[in-house]
Design an enzyme around this catalytic site. Structure first.
Site, PDB file in Angstrom:
ATOM      1  N   ASP A  38      64.798 -24.767  -8.645  1.00 26.89           N
ATOM      2  CA  ASP A  38      65.219 -24.435  -9.994  1.00 26.89           C
ATOM      3  C   ASP A  38      66.438 -25.319 -10.271  1.00 26.89           C
ATOM      4  O   ASP A  38      67.143 -25.707  -9.351  1.00 26.89           O
ATOM      5  CB  ASP A  38      65.577 -22.941 -10.011  1.00 26.89           C
ATOM      6  CG  ASP A  38      66.559 -22.571 -11.096  1.00 26.89           C
ATOM      7  OD1 ASP A  38      66.237 -22.789 -12.267  1.00 26.89           O
ATOM      8  OD2 ASP A  38      67.661 -22.070 -10.766  1.00 26.89           O
ATOM      9  N   ASP A 237      67.534 -18.826  -8.221  1.00 26.78           N
ATOM     10  CA  ASP A 237      68.557 -17.775  -8.287  1.00 26.78           C
ATOM     11  C   ASP A 237      68.363 -16.783  -9.433  1.00 26.78           C
ATOM     12  O   ASP A 237      68.947 -15.712  -9.432  1.00 26.78           O
ATOM     13  CB  ASP A 237      69.949 -18.410  -8.446  1.00 26.78           C
ATOM     14  CG  ASP A 237      70.120 -19.082  -9.807  1.00 26.78           C
ATOM     15  OD1 ASP A 237      69.111 -19.567 -10.364  1.00 26.78           O
ATOM     16  OD2 ASP A 237      71.251 -19.111 -10.323  1.00 26.78           O
ATOM     17  N   ASP A 241      63.147 -16.739 -11.970  1.00 27.80           N
ATOM     18  CA  ASP A 241      62.666 -17.409 -10.763  1.00 27.80           C
ATOM     19  C   ASP A 241      61.879 -16.451  -9.864  1.00 27.80           C
ATOM     20  O   ASP A 241      61.209 -16.897  -8.926  1.00 27.80           O
ATOM     21  CB  ASP A 241      63.840 -17.987  -9.950  1.00 27.80           C
ATOM     22  CG  ASP A 241      64.541 -19.122 -10.677  1.00 27.80           C
ATOM     23  OD1 ASP A 241      63.837 -19.889 -11.367  1.00 27.80           O
ATOM     24  OD2 ASP A 241      65.766 -19.241 -10.550  1.00 27.80           O
TER      25      ASP A 241
END
Ligand code: ADP
Ligand code: MG
Length: 292
Positions: A38, A237, A241
């Site tokens: 990410d 995080d 996600d």
């Protein structure tokens, strides 16, 4: 690997701030071909700052920031925080916003002092039918510098172009070099602008990027990357996600991340330093190759 060697491996990992929630993940990590990251809060600090504030002709800078900050005071997005902080730093009095609405992956809107304020990505303006062509070139230049351009509309009219920048964590380049050295592909998945993502990818030497992924599209993105690379690890995080962490062959969540990300992960990284990903993979290889 024997149960004992796995226990030794996960114990050693724990000493290094890498918590395996089950021993199987230590084995699976060894067979991963690509690591997907990410962007915001994982590769980057996740603390963007406002870098640009360009009102459209007929609009005033302080008024624009005041109105946009009024909307963003109600939002939980990291970008919103950057805008609110910028307004505070300028000592602006931020009015009350009503009828706030977050549009995940697009932006946010509210009524402020009787006016309709919308702020977000280019696709949000497209959805609203607000033309952004007058600032398209300026926005492209911002994105080429890895900034995220944002557009503000007041009563359906383009009122300004803003940009935020989220610095890359100092340890990220070294972390990615370590992964490349072990022969892994390094990939980024982000909701951010395609051009911004491209600039970040170029700066970091990433092998692959999926940009403008909507919040509920991250798990699908992981599946597409599994088709392309084989087994994958996902590192993230955020709330959005969680499905990607669960879909990946191994999900690694940042300990500083959201609870739902941690709950969906196989491995929790206690420090926000991505060098731990390469360390976890090295431990996995050591356990499977040497102590077998
Ligand atoms: P990411 O966290 O990767 O940026 P999101 O899906 O949360 O992905 O957001 C995608 C894009 O939507 C952002 O890059 C931004 O352009 C826009 N956006 C979302 N929420 C907001 C907000 N509150 N204010 C301004 N822009 C926003
Ligand atoms: Mg994030």
């Amino acid at each position: 690997a024997t149960p004992t060697s796995i226990m030794v491996g996960t114990g050693k990992a724990a000493e290094l701030g890498i918590l395996f929630r089950h021993g199987e993940a230590l084995q699976t990590l060894n067979s991963v071909r690509a690591v997907i990251f990410d962007k915001t809060g994982t590769l980057t600090l996740g603390r963007p700052a406002l870098t640009d504030l360009d009102p459209s002709p007929g609009f005033e800078e302080a008024e624009l920031l005041r109105l946009v900050a009024a909307v963003e005071t109600r939002s939980e997005h990291p970008i919103a925080q950057a805008i609110v902080e910028a307004a505070k730093a300028k000592g602006l009095k931020v009015p009350e916003a009503e009828a706030f609405e977050a549009v995940p992956g697009f932006g946010a809107r509210a009524q402020v002092a009787g006016r309709r304020i919308e702020v977000g990505a280019d696709r949000f303006m497209a959805h609203l039918g607000v033309p952004i062509s007058p600032v398209a070139h300026a926005a492209e230049q911002m994105a080429a510098q890895a900034k995220t351009p944002l557009y503000a509309a007041i009563d359906g009219e383009l009122a300004g172009l803003l940009a935020v920048a989220d610095p890359i964590k100092p340890t990220t380049p070294e972390a990615l070099t370590a992964l490349h050295r072990t022969g892994l592909k390094v990939v980024m998945v982000t909701g951010d602008n395609r051009r911004t993502a491209g600039a970040v990818a170029a700066a970091l030497g990433l092998d692959d990027v999926l940009a403008e992924v909507l919040p509920d599209g991250k798990a699908e993105a992981v599946k597409a990357l599994q088709q392309r690379y084989g087994r994958v690890a996902f590192v993230g995080d955020g709330v959005n996600d969680a499905p990607a962490l669960a879909t990946a062959d191994v999900g690694l969540a940042m300990g500083a991340g959201t609870d739902i990300a941690i709950e969906s992960a196989d491995v929790v990284l206690m420090r926000s330093d991505l060098r731990a990903v390469a360390t976890a993979i090295a431990l996995s290889r050591a356990v499977l190759n040497n102590i077998r």
